[in-house]
Scaffold this motif. Structure first.
Motif, mmCIF file in Angstrom:
data_model
loop_
_atom_site.group_PDB
_atom_site.id
_atom_site.type_symbol
_atom_site.label_atom_id
_atom_site.label_comp_id
_atom_site.label_asym_id
_atom_site.label_seq_id
_atom_site.Cartn_x
_atom_site.Cartn_y
_atom_site.Cartn_z
ATOM 1 N N VAL A 1 12.641 -0.813 -11.170
ATOM 2 C CA VAL A 1 12.243 -0.931 -9.763
ATOM 3 C C VAL A 1 11.260 -2.087 -9.601
ATOM 4 C CG1 VAL A 1 11.155 0.255 -7.816
ATOM 5 C CG2 VAL A 1 12.579 1.549 -9.431
ATOM 6 N N ASP A 2 11.527 -2.966 -8.630
ATOM 7 C CA ASP A 2 10.634 -4.086 -8.368
ATOM 8 C C ASP A 2 9.346 -3.596 -7.701
ATOM 9 O OD1 ASP A 2 12.530 -5.906 -9.339
ATOM 10 O OD2 ASP A 2 13.491 -6.071 -7.373
ATOM 11 N N ASP A 3 8.292 -4.405 -7.802
ATOM 12 C CA ASP A 3 7.027 -4.065 -7.154
ATOM 13 C C ASP A 3 7.243 -3.904 -5.651
ATOM 14 O OD1 ASP A 3 5.890 -4.284 -9.621
ATOM 15 O OD2 ASP A 3 4.864 -6.182 -9.228
ATOM 16 N N HIS A 4 6.550 -2.924 -5.080
ATOM 17 C CA HIS A 4 6.763 -2.643 -3.661
ATOM 18 C C HIS A 4 5.566 -1.906 -3.074
ATOM 19 C CE1 HIS A 4 8.251 0.976 -5.774
ATOM 20 N NE2 HIS A 4 7.763 1.646 -4.724
ATOM 21 N N VAL A 5 5.574 -1.775 -1.758
ATOM 22 C CA VAL A 5 4.577 -1.022 -1.015
ATOM 23 C C VAL A 5 5.213 0.289 -0.574
ATOM 24 C CG1 VAL A 5 3.134 -0.982 1.063
ATOM 25 C CG2 VAL A 5 3.468 -3.133 -0.186
ATOM 26 N N HIS A 6 4.639 1.395 -1.029
ATOM 27 C CA HIS A 6 5.104 2.721 -0.617
ATOM 28 C C HIS A 6 4.238 3.183 0.547
ATOM 29 C CE1 HIS A 6 6.095 7.120 -1.281
ATOM 30 N NE2 HIS A 6 4.899 7.220 -0.710
ATOM 31 N N VAL A 7 4.870 3.644 1.621
ATOM 32 C CA VAL A 7 4.093 4.114 2.764
ATOM 33 C C VAL A 7 4.685 5.408 3.314
ATOM 34 C CG1 VAL A 7 5.372 2.655 4.405
ATOM 35 C CG2 VAL A 7 3.105 3.496 5.022
ATOM 36 N N GLY A 8 3.791 6.346 3.607
ATOM 37 C CA GLY A 8 4.136 7.589 4.288
ATOM 38 C C GLY A 8 3.147 7.807 5.413
ATOM 39 N N PHE A 9 3.439 8.772 6.280
ATOM 40 C CA PHE A 9 2.611 8.976 7.468
ATOM 41 C C PHE A 9 2.278 10.455 7.636
ATOM 42 C CE2 PHE A 9 5.182 5.215 8.031
ATOM 43 C CZ PHE A 9 4.281 4.283 8.510
ATOM 44 N N ARG A 10 1.065 10.716 8.120
ATOM 45 C CA ARG A 10 0.618 12.079 8.359
ATOM 46 C C ARG A 10 0.240 12.253 9.832
ATOM 47 N NH1 ARG A 10 -0.630 14.113 3.067
ATOM 48 N NH2 ARG A 10 1.210 13.379 1.936
ATOM 49 N N ALA A 11 0.632 13.400 10.386
ATOM 50 C CA ALA A 11 0.267 13.727 11.759
ATOM 51 C C ALA A 11 -1.238 13.921 11.863
ATOM 52 C CB ALA A 11 1.012 14.982 12.212
ATOM 53 N N PRO A 12 -1.801 13.806 13.064
ATOM 54 C CA PRO A 12 -3.247 14.000 13.231
ATOM 55 C C PRO A 12 -3.705 15.347 12.670
ATOM 56 C CG PRO A 12 -2.290 13.133 15.237
ATOM 57 C CD PRO A 12 -1.134 13.455 14.330
ATOM 58 N N GLY A 13 -4.805 15.314 11.914
ATOM 59 C CA GLY A 13 -5.378 16.538 11.370
ATOM 60 C C GLY A 13 -4.779 17.008 10.069
ATOM 61 N N VAL A 14 -3.692 16.384 9.595
ATOM 62 C CA VAL A 14 -3.048 16.791 8.346
ATOM 63 C C VAL A 14 -3.734 16.092 7.175
ATOM 64 C CG1 VAL A 14 -0.899 16.781 7.022
ATOM 65 C CG2 VAL A 14 -0.843 17.236 9.483
ATOM 66 N N ASN A 15 -3.934 16.821 6.090
ATOM 67 C CA ASN A 15 -4.597 16.295 4.894
ATOM 68 C C ASN A 15 -3.880 15.035 4.402
ATOM 69 O OD1 ASN A 15 -5.383 15.898 2.108
ATOM 70 N ND2 ASN A 15 -6.268 17.951 2.166
ATOM 71 N N THR A 16 -4.618 13.948 4.232
ATOM 72 C CA THR A 16 -4.014 12.686 3.810
ATOM 73 C C THR A 16 -4.024 12.486 2.299
ATOM 74 O OG1 THR A 16 -6.128 11.532 4.064
ATOM 75 C CG2 THR A 16 -4.638 11.540 5.965
ATOM 76 N N LEU A 17 -4.713 13.371 1.573
ATOM 77 C CA LEU A 17 -4.821 13.198 0.128
ATOM 78 C C LEU A 17 -3.782 13.984 -0.647
ATOM 79 C CD1 LEU A 17 -8.710 13.236 -0.288
ATOM 80 C CD2 LEU A 17 -7.172 11.284 0.065
ATOM 81 N N ARG A 18 -3.238 15.042 -0.064
ATOM 82 C CA ARG A 18 -2.185 15.801 -0.735
ATOM 83 C C ARG A 18 -0.915 14.970 -0.829
ATOM 84 N NH1 ARG A 18 -1.269 21.515 1.894
ATOM 85 N NH2 ARG A 18 0.225 21.526 0.176
#
Length: 297
Positions: free
Chosen positions: A126-143
């Protein structure tokens, strides 16, 4: 507003390739993350907002990878949320970039966040890349779990391919062929298509599930070169028990993604099989009683 984040074309055009399903991790299994390939060394921001925090995290130990990865959490601007069709207060989680930004910094789409890093979270092919996900307001961003579904604006062109090509690139665990040809390099994203003309995404079939760059009704069969390779689910494609063959020998699989660069070609994952530069390769799929399935361990 919807519960699906739709990346605008103005964001996607910053990258040469992208994939939602080409990973064994749960966030990719159900299309709740996207991998964006800038084509250079810098991790380019797909979002506009304010950096909330950065954190160094552990990752699986691989001989080819760094011992740690990095997380960048960004509070998204209202205008970015509006264009993506999500609720104000949504946050972005970005991985595989060594942060050169700090909490409180403002970033905009196209900014360099820092150099990308080779992480144990993804395979050597796999080539180098940027992984991005999104969390709804108030949802834990570290899990690791809890991200919103991700979609993309615009269409991905289906590319018909007969399974043949010449090796033009070799890596430690993969080769790239000169086919199929991209129909419009630089102008549109394209992906290898099923027999039905559906552009496909994911690891065929070394990951249990993949996806499509199109909307498929659940239960719809997907075929490639006359063989059924999977069936559509609510969020992706469950691959059938199949093997991928290259010149008649089993290989790990095909790495499928959408690309807009002229260097696009089929990527064969083959750590135990060597192909020479200039060698002609014919790829096929056959039913299997013992398919290769790569996990996350």
């Amino acid at each position: 507003m919807t519960e699906t984040v739709t990346l605008p074309t103005a964001v996607l055009d910053r990258y040469s390739r992208f994939s939602r399903f080409n990973s064994p991790y749960p966030s990719h299994d159900d299309g709740s993350a996207i991998d964006l390939y800038p084509g250079g060394e810098a991790g380019i921001s797909p979002v506009t907002g304010t950096v909330r925090e950065t954190r160094t995290v552990g990752c699986p130990k691989r001989s080819y990878a760094a011992e740690t990865d990095h997380l960048i959490v960004v509070d998204l601007d209202d205008d970015w949320c509006r264009r993506a069709g999500v609720e104000f207060g949504t946050t972005a989680r970005i991985l595989h970039v060594i942060p050169r930004v700090s909490p409180g910094d403002r970033v905009v789409v196209g900014d360099a966040l820092g150099p990308m890093t080779r992480s144990g979270f993804f395979g050597q092919w796999v080539d180098d890349h940027v992984h991005v996900g999104f969390r709804a307001p108030g949802v834990n961003t570290l899990r690791a779990s809890g991200s919103l579904p991700v979609d993309v604006a615009g269409d991905v062109e289906p590319v018909s391919w007969d399974g043949t090509g010449v090796v033009v690139e070799r890596g430690p665990t993969h080769v790239v062929l000169d086919g199929p040809r991209h129909p419009a390099p630089g102008d549109a994203f394209a992906a290898i298509a099923s027999d039905e003309g559906v552009p496909l995404d994911g690891g065929l079939a070394h990951y249990a599930g993949g996806g499509a760059f199109a909307t498929l009704a659940a239960g719809r069969a997907v075929r490639l070169w006359g063989t059924r390779v999977g069936v559509a689910t609510d969020r992706g494609i469950a691959w059938d028990s199949i093997d991928v063959l290259a010149n008649g020998e089993r290989v790990v699989g095909l790495s499928l993604f959408a690309a807009r660069d002229a260097g696009y070609g089929a990527k064969i994952v083959c750590p135990d099989r060597e192909f020479a530069l200039g060698e002609t390769v014919s790829v096929s799929v056959v039913p299997s009683e013992d398919p290769i399935r790569l996990g996350i361990g």
